[in-house]
Design an enzyme around this catalytic site. Structure first.
Site, PDB file in Angstrom:
ATOM      1  N   LYS A 117      19.064  71.393  59.250  1.00 46.97           N
ATOM      2  CA  LYS A 117      19.242  70.319  60.309  1.00 46.97           C
ATOM      3  C   LYS A 117      17.657  70.098  60.810  1.00 46.97           C
ATOM      4  O   LYS A 117      17.065  71.069  61.119  1.00 46.97           O
ATOM      5  CB  LYS A 117      19.904  70.885  61.399  1.00 46.97           C
ATOM      6  CG  LYS A 117      20.026  69.711  62.429  1.00 46.97           C
ATOM      7  CD  LYS A 117      20.944  70.380  63.487  1.00 46.97           C
ATOM      8  CE  LYS A 117      21.088  69.529  64.523  1.00 46.97           C
ATOM      9  NZ  LYS A 117      21.856  69.895  65.868  1.00 46.97           N
ATOM     10  N   LYS A 165      17.667  75.369  61.376  1.00 49.83           N
ATOM     11  CA  LYS A 165      17.821  74.391  62.531  1.00 49.83           C
ATOM     12  C   LYS A 165      16.329  74.376  63.092  1.00 49.83           C
ATOM     13  O   LYS A 165      15.848  75.333  63.864  1.00 49.83           O
ATOM     14  CB  LYS A 165      18.741  74.558  63.383  1.00 49.83           C
ATOM     15  CG  LYS A 165      18.735  73.359  64.584  1.00 49.83           C
ATOM     16  CD  LYS A 165      19.933  73.619  65.526  1.00 49.83           C
ATOM     17  CE  LYS A 165      19.925  72.720  66.643  1.00 49.83           C
ATOM     18  NZ  LYS A 165      21.124  73.061  67.731  1.00 49.83           N
TER      19      LYS A 165
HETATM   20  C1  PBG Z   1      23.208  71.638  70.402  1.00 51.63           C
HETATM   21  C2  PBG Z   1      22.987  70.879  69.151  1.00 51.63           C
HETATM   22  C3  PBG Z   1      21.829  69.882  69.014  1.00 51.63           C
HETATM   23  C4  PBG Z   1      22.524  69.146  68.017  1.00 51.63           C
HETATM   24  C5  PBG Z   1      23.637  69.734  67.605  1.00 51.63           C
HETATM   25  N1  PBG Z   1      23.857  70.603  68.067  1.00 51.63           N
HETATM   26  C6  PBG Z   1      20.793  69.455  69.896  1.00 51.63           C
HETATM   27  C7  PBG Z   1      19.853  70.525  70.335  1.00 51.63           C
HETATM   28  O1  PBG Z   1      19.683  71.485  69.434  1.00 51.63           O
HETATM   29  O2  PBG Z   1      19.095  70.237  71.062  1.00 51.63           O
HETATM   30  C8  PBG Z   1      21.739  67.700  67.522  1.00 51.63           C
HETATM   31  C9  PBG Z   1      22.461  67.166  66.811  1.00 51.63           C
HETATM   32  C10 PBG Z   1      21.929  65.735  66.698  1.00 51.63           C
HETATM   33  O3  PBG Z   1      20.645  65.235  67.086  1.00 51.63           O
HETATM   34  O4  PBG Z   1      22.634  64.586  66.078  1.00 51.63           O
HETATM   35  N2  PBG Z   1      22.692  73.128  70.017  1.00 51.63           N
HETATM   36 ZN    ZN Z   2      22.740  74.478  71.986  1.00 49.84          ZN
END
Ligand code: PBG
Ligand code: ZN
Length: 343
Positions: free
Chosen positions: A268, A215
């Site tokens: 992601k 991520k």
């Molecule tokens: C939280 C989380 C996020 C997303 C999924 N889980 C945001 C972040 O890490 O700030 C993003 C999903 C999206 O943008 O559609 N951990």
């Molecule tokens: Zn988070």
């Protein structure tokens, strides 16, 4: 155009001239001549069974509030969520990814592992009405902490190991509520191992983990943070999410999660990271999920609203790119919008 017409237009183009080339060349267009031929040789496809619809659950009753930066996506209370889930099921969507916004936030995010917490309530209600709908629960603390970071803080940064203990608690609580897949998204080191052993200790041996293994600290999460009310009040997430500049490190992240027992690997965001999807799939041979994140959805929506793009067709093409890169599972806010266009 028939040969004789060609002859009239271009008298010099004779069958003799056509075979004049001294080096052979490939006629790829042969296999593109008809829709049936193109169908026959198509390598990749998106199917309804690939799709996961993310959903946001909030406290209350009868709540259905549109998220301004994610047009067409809503925060819903449990009752409204169940009504909407009926539409998903009717459209042949097999899975949802749940994000919960709790009533109360605190410094450690303790509402995340409460047995009457928002995800736990939503899961029980959905499972009762739609036992076959797969519920994937996002496991993190940013929606539950008053500071908006993905774990407990120490000197302004997320403290990894105490956060692991809480993640295991949260996972067990989701498991007890009946989720089908646990999806930890916080990018804590050792999170898969901690969650796996927490679940196994409570005999949830068969509950799979879909790790957000890779991520990135992306600008494309902006709209989500409004939807999940989880923007950090101070600082950013760069001490735990990955640097968008790194590819080799993504493979180390994925390798660690595989060793720790991840059943699925997630990459992601998706569209700016198709190379990573490809490398992760080639290397690890586990089901790979691509998360088509909020900013990616918002970009296409905005262009479509201006009449600059055909939304459905662009979404289908973008999802196809993820499948071609190697993704098996597509987590997308467009799931319901495109389901009817898919086999
Ligand atoms: C939280 C989380 C996020 C997303 C999924 N889980 C945001 C972040 O890490 O700030 C993003 C999903 C999206 O943008 O559609 N951990
Ligand atoms: Zn988070």
């Amino acid at each position: 155009m028939r040969g004789s017409d060609l002859g009239i237009l271009l008298p010099m183009t004779t069958e003799k001239n056509r075979t004049h080339y001294s080096t052979p060349f490939h006629r790829f267009r042969r296999l593109r001549k008809s829709a049936a031929l193109r169908d026959l040789v198509r390598e990749h496809a998106v199917a309804r069974a690939d799709l996961v619809q993310p959903l946001f659950v909030v406290p209350g009753r009868g709540v259905e509030r549109e998220i301004s930066s994610l047009p067409g996506q809503y925060q819903r209370s449990v009752d409204a969520l169940c009504t909407y889930a009926g539409r998903l099921v009717d459209s042949g969507i097999l899975a949802v990814l749940l994000f919960g916004i709790p009533e109360e936030k605190d410094a450690i995010g303790s509402a995340a592992w409460s047995s009457d917490g928002i995800i736990q309530e939503a899961t029980r209600a959905l499972k009762k009405e739609f036992p076959d709908l797969l519920i994937i629960s996002d496991l993190c603390f940013c929606e539950y902490t008053d500071h908006g970071h993905c774990g407990v803080l120490r000197e302004g940064d997320v403290d990894n190991d105490p956060t692991l203990v809480n993640l295991a608690r949260q996972a067990v609580s989701h498991a007890e509520a009946g989720v089908d897949i646990i999806a930890p998204s916080g990018m804590m080191d050792g999170m898969v191992r901690a969650i796996r052993s927490g679940l196994d200790e409570r005999s949830f041996f068969d509950l799979p983990i879909m790790s957000y293994a890779v991520k990135f600290a992306s600008q494309c999460y902006g709209p989500f943070r409004e939807a999940a009310q989880c923007a950090p009040s101070e600082g950013d997430r760069r001490s735990y999410q990955m640097d968008p500049a790194n590819g080799e490190e993504a493979l180390r992240e994925a390798a660690a999660d595989v060793e720790e027992g991840a059943d699925f690997l997630m990459v992601k965001p998706a569209l700016f990271y198709l190379d990573i999807i490809h490398r992760v799939k080639e290397r690890f041979h586990l089901p790979v999920a691509a998360y088509n994140v909020s900013g990616e959805y918002a970009m296409i929506k905005a262009a479509a609203a201006k009449g600059w793009l055909d939304e459905v067709q662009v979404v289908l093409e973008s999802l196809l790119s993820m499948k071609r890169a190697g993704a098996d599972i597509l987590i997308t806010y467009s799931a319901l919008d495109i389901a009817d266009h898919l086999p």
